[in-house]
Design a protein around this motif. Structure first.
Motif, short mmCIF file in Angstrom:
data_model
loop_
_atom_site.label_atom_id
_atom_site.label_comp_id
_atom_site.label_asym_id
_atom_site.label_seq_id
_atom_site.Cartn_x
_atom_site.Cartn_y
_atom_site.Cartn_z
N VAL A 193 15.16 -0.48 -5.71
CA VAL A 193 16.14 -1.45 -6.56
C VAL A 193 15.20 -2.54 -7.15
N ASP A 194 14.84 -2.86 -8.27
CA ASP A 194 13.76 -3.52 -8.67
C ASP A 194 14.44 -4.60 -9.54
N ASN A 195 13.78 -5.81 -9.36
CA ASN A 195 14.41 -7.29 -10.01
C ASN A 195 13.61 -7.57 -11.11
N SER A 196 12.58 -6.81 -11.36
CA SER A 196 11.87 -7.22 -12.65
C SER A 196 12.32 -6.62 -13.95
N ALA A 197 11.67 -6.83 -15.04
CA ALA A 197 12.13 -6.35 -16.34
C ALA A 197 11.54 -4.99 -16.74
N ALA A 198 10.64 -4.46 -15.84
CA ALA A 198 9.80 -3.24 -15.97
C ALA A 198 10.68 -2.08 -16.34
N PHE A 199 11.76 -2.03 -15.76
CA PHE A 199 12.48 -0.47 -16.00
C PHE A 199 13.90 -0.93 -16.70
N ARG A 200 14.11 -2.22 -17.08
CA ARG A 200 15.71 -2.28 -17.37
C ARG A 200 16.26 -1.64 -18.48
N ARG A 201 15.22 -1.38 -19.54
CA ARG A 201 15.65 -0.81 -20.98
C ARG A 201 15.23 0.81 -20.68
N ASP A 202 14.81 1.22 -19.72
CA ASP A 202 14.41 2.69 -19.58
C ASP A 202 15.97 3.28 -19.38
N PRO A 203 16.41 4.34 -20.36
CA PRO A 203 17.54 5.18 -20.16
C PRO A 203 17.66 5.79 -18.97
N ASP A 204 16.59 6.11 -18.24
CA ASP A 204 16.79 6.95 -16.92
C ASP A 204 16.84 6.07 -15.75
N VAL A 205 17.07 4.88 -15.90
CA VAL A 205 16.93 3.85 -15.06
C VAL A 205 18.29 2.99 -15.13
N ALA A 244 0.88 -0.93 0.03
CA ALA A 244 0.05 0.00 -0.06
C ALA A 244 0.79 1.15 0.09
N GLU A 245 0.25 2.35 -0.46
CA GLU A 245 1.16 3.48 -0.37
C GLU A 245 2.01 4.09 0.86
N ASP A 246 1.23 4.00 2.05
CA ASP A 246 1.76 4.39 3.18
C ASP A 246 2.67 3.15 3.73
N ALA A 247 2.62 2.00 3.04
CA ALA A 247 3.76 1.07 3.39
C ALA A 247 5.13 1.59 3.12
N ALA A 268 5.47 -4.21 -10.45
CA ALA A 268 6.66 -3.29 -10.25
C ALA A 268 6.46 -2.23 -10.93
N ALA A 269 5.92 -2.22 -12.27
CA ALA A 269 5.78 -1.09 -12.96
C ALA A 269 4.72 -0.01 -12.29
N GLN A 270 3.90 -0.64 -11.51
CA GLN A 270 3.03 0.32 -10.84
C GLN A 270 3.45 0.70 -9.65
N TRP A 271 4.01 0.00 -8.53
CA TRP A 271 4.28 0.21 -7.58
C TRP A 271 5.83 0.92 -6.97
N ALA A 272 6.67 0.64 -7.96
CA ALA A 272 8.13 0.92 -7.80
C ALA A 272 8.13 2.69 -7.82
#
Lengths: 350, 350
Positions: free
Chosen positions: A94-106, A60-63, A79-83
């Motif tokens: 620190v995300d272990n999924s593929a959601a952001f691996r190709r993002d040039p800003d990550v 949850a957000e406040d977690a 991950a895409a939603q909550w990171a």
């Protein structure tokens, strides 16, 4: 900070999360609070970390309030939603999924290879590579630093736990069906015995190998194959590196193996290559075929390093090396690398 | 000859010999007598071929009297000793062992690829290639004829029956030990369960992959890897072809699989490659990942052709193709190829 940082583990009850809690209990303890977060249906469960029982709270957000660093070991869509939510609340993610691996800003970080990439993370998110990329990239990073990579041809022998707990259960169930039988010598006999029980795999995986992992991309490539190419290029900072990959699932529970044909800028020697492999942090040389020494998943599972064996120079190309590499896909291939990244992030704040 | 030729099968009781008798019973029957020959301890046994029981006779010089063609499916040392004896007695010898494959006076023949090589056989002996070479060479021969090969990088996923009946029994015994357990997730747990029972393999093969096949050659190469390189060059008539091979044993009973990175003289297209594979004799195209179609050992075992799937053009090299290839190592990989050679030899005498 003088106060020890608060760590959140998101996906604490999953296959990788379970290994991560074990790793956090084994490594030097730099953490203040460790919060365990999972889906609402797992909330209230208690899991052991650092020898204490910790209650799982619902995502949850406040977690994320008061969390310094959040490790995400959840499916890509979660991950895409909550990171970004965790990052917006001030946590370094620190995300272990593929959601952001190709993002040039990550940044896509392997601490032994490109720790400096951590510095620029405008989204407050760091990505950890795919387990198959991680099986080879620490050893290749060390060889690249000395010889200069020019080309990679890679084939994988991927363990079923790369497909999560469902992959493990599928292989175990199929093994129970084929053990003690004479199956495996007539067309389709294994398939008939297994029936619909192929789980996350498109074909039976017991007494079989399956040349497929992931989803279908353009021109017949699998997403797993594309990841190894894209991620290797990004980690090594070589966007044009030629990388040809074929990924194959094998009936092994945990630990991926790869054959690697690596071509370099100039002539290589086996002696120098072995020296680099033997001394690189996070890499173990295991290479004495006369004594029956080469890495295999049965010996490597449960260990942290990349194990490298069968080191040979190509007979017809003095610029190329042949390697056989093994790594535990749940440890360095997933949980360990995220823990190492989190430690680096914690150190910059200290 | 108007009289049908007499065929002798030497090693009729072995793993390959058993498959050969089945193949001889299935193919067009061009033979007069079929004599079954084995070691003295198997003499007197009766085996079925062409629907009849035939008594096994002991290997001896006079066993070859009146034999037109002798197929040898025996260990290398027995072949080295006895093939010349059979040839001296007037039999055309087809040998499936490694004893003569590198002899420049012995042709190494794959009927779909280099049948003309049969013509020159001054020793009266023809050799049939190793099963791993045969897994890919029919498909590669067809692609080479169109595109012109320049380089091969190959990784194998070799079945345990390549190590004979002992290999099959070893994997079955190990599977019985690991099925129904939680083994495969802790260091050395599979090895401890298997104990000394690794049979012809240097490591456990259940829940494992083992990067070794054959004996140790120079500079860390295995004999299996050297064979694939030497034999591919000889069959294709390209003594300088660069070939880099890593051979790995996998827990599959029968059917070898290979990943192949093949570089050609100029640009290739997947469309043309697929057309060649789909129409080449002895080759089947099985390549529709969207429909879950690619070859796997479980489907290929017991069939004759080379199955080719995962046909892709290398993303970073328009002259290279990636393939995943499967073939039954006891059929085309051994018995079938020798039967096909024998049929060609019989046809030239007709």
């Amino acid at each position: 900070m003088t106060v020890r940082p608060t760590l959140a583990v998101v996906g604490a009850t999953g296959a990788v999360g379970t290994v991560l809690l074990r790793i956090l209990s084994q490594r030097a303890d730099i953490w203040g609070d460790i919060r365990l977060i999972a889906s609402p249906r797992s909330a209230g469960r208690k899991l052991a970390v650092r020898g204490e029982e910790v209650e799982v709270t619902a995502l949850a957000e406040d977690a994320f309030d008061g969390v310094d660093i959040a490790l995400f070991d959840v499916p890509e869509d979660i991950a895409a939603q909550w990171a970004p939510v965790a990052a917006a609340r001030g946590a370094a993610v620190v995300d272990n999924s593929a959601a952001f691996r190709r993002d040039p800003d990550v940044p896509l970080v392997v601490p032994e290879v490109n720790p400096a990439a951590l510095r620029r993370r405008p989204r407050g998110i760091v990505a950890s590579p795919d387990c198959t990329t991680l099986t080879m990239i620490v050893a290749l990073g060390a060889l690249h630093a000395e010889f200069g990579l020019r080309e990679l041809v890679v084939s994988s022998y991927q363990a079923v736990s790369g497909a999560g707990q469902a992959g493990i259960e599928t292989l175990r169930r199929q093994l129970s069906l084929v053990a003690g039988t004479q199956l495996g010598t007539n067309p389709g006999d294994v398939r008939r015995a297994v029936g619909d029980g192929t789980g996350p795999f498109p074909e039976p995986v017991a007494l079989n190998v399956v040349p497929w992992a992931g989803s279908l991309c353009d021109e017949g490539w699998s997403s797993q194959e594309m990841r190894v190419r894209d991620e290797s290029r990004k980690i090594l900072g070589m966007p044009q590196l030629p990388v040809a990959v074929t990924c194959v699932r094998v009936p092994v529970i945990t630990t991926h193996s790869l054959t690697v044909h690596a071509r370099f800028e100039g002539e290589v020697t086996v002696g120098k290559a072995r020296e680099i492999i033997a001394t690189a942090p996070g890499v173990v040389l295991c290479d004495d075929p006369a004594a029956g020494e080469f890495p295999t998943p049965a010996d490597v599972v449960g260990t942290d390093p990349t194990w490298v064996g069968r080191v040979r120079r190509a007979l017809d190309d003095p610029t190329a090396l042949e390697l056989f590499v093994c790594g535990d896909n749940l440890r360095k291939g997933a949980a360990l690398n995220t823990a190492q990244i989190a430690e680096l992030v914690a150190a910059e704040k200290a």
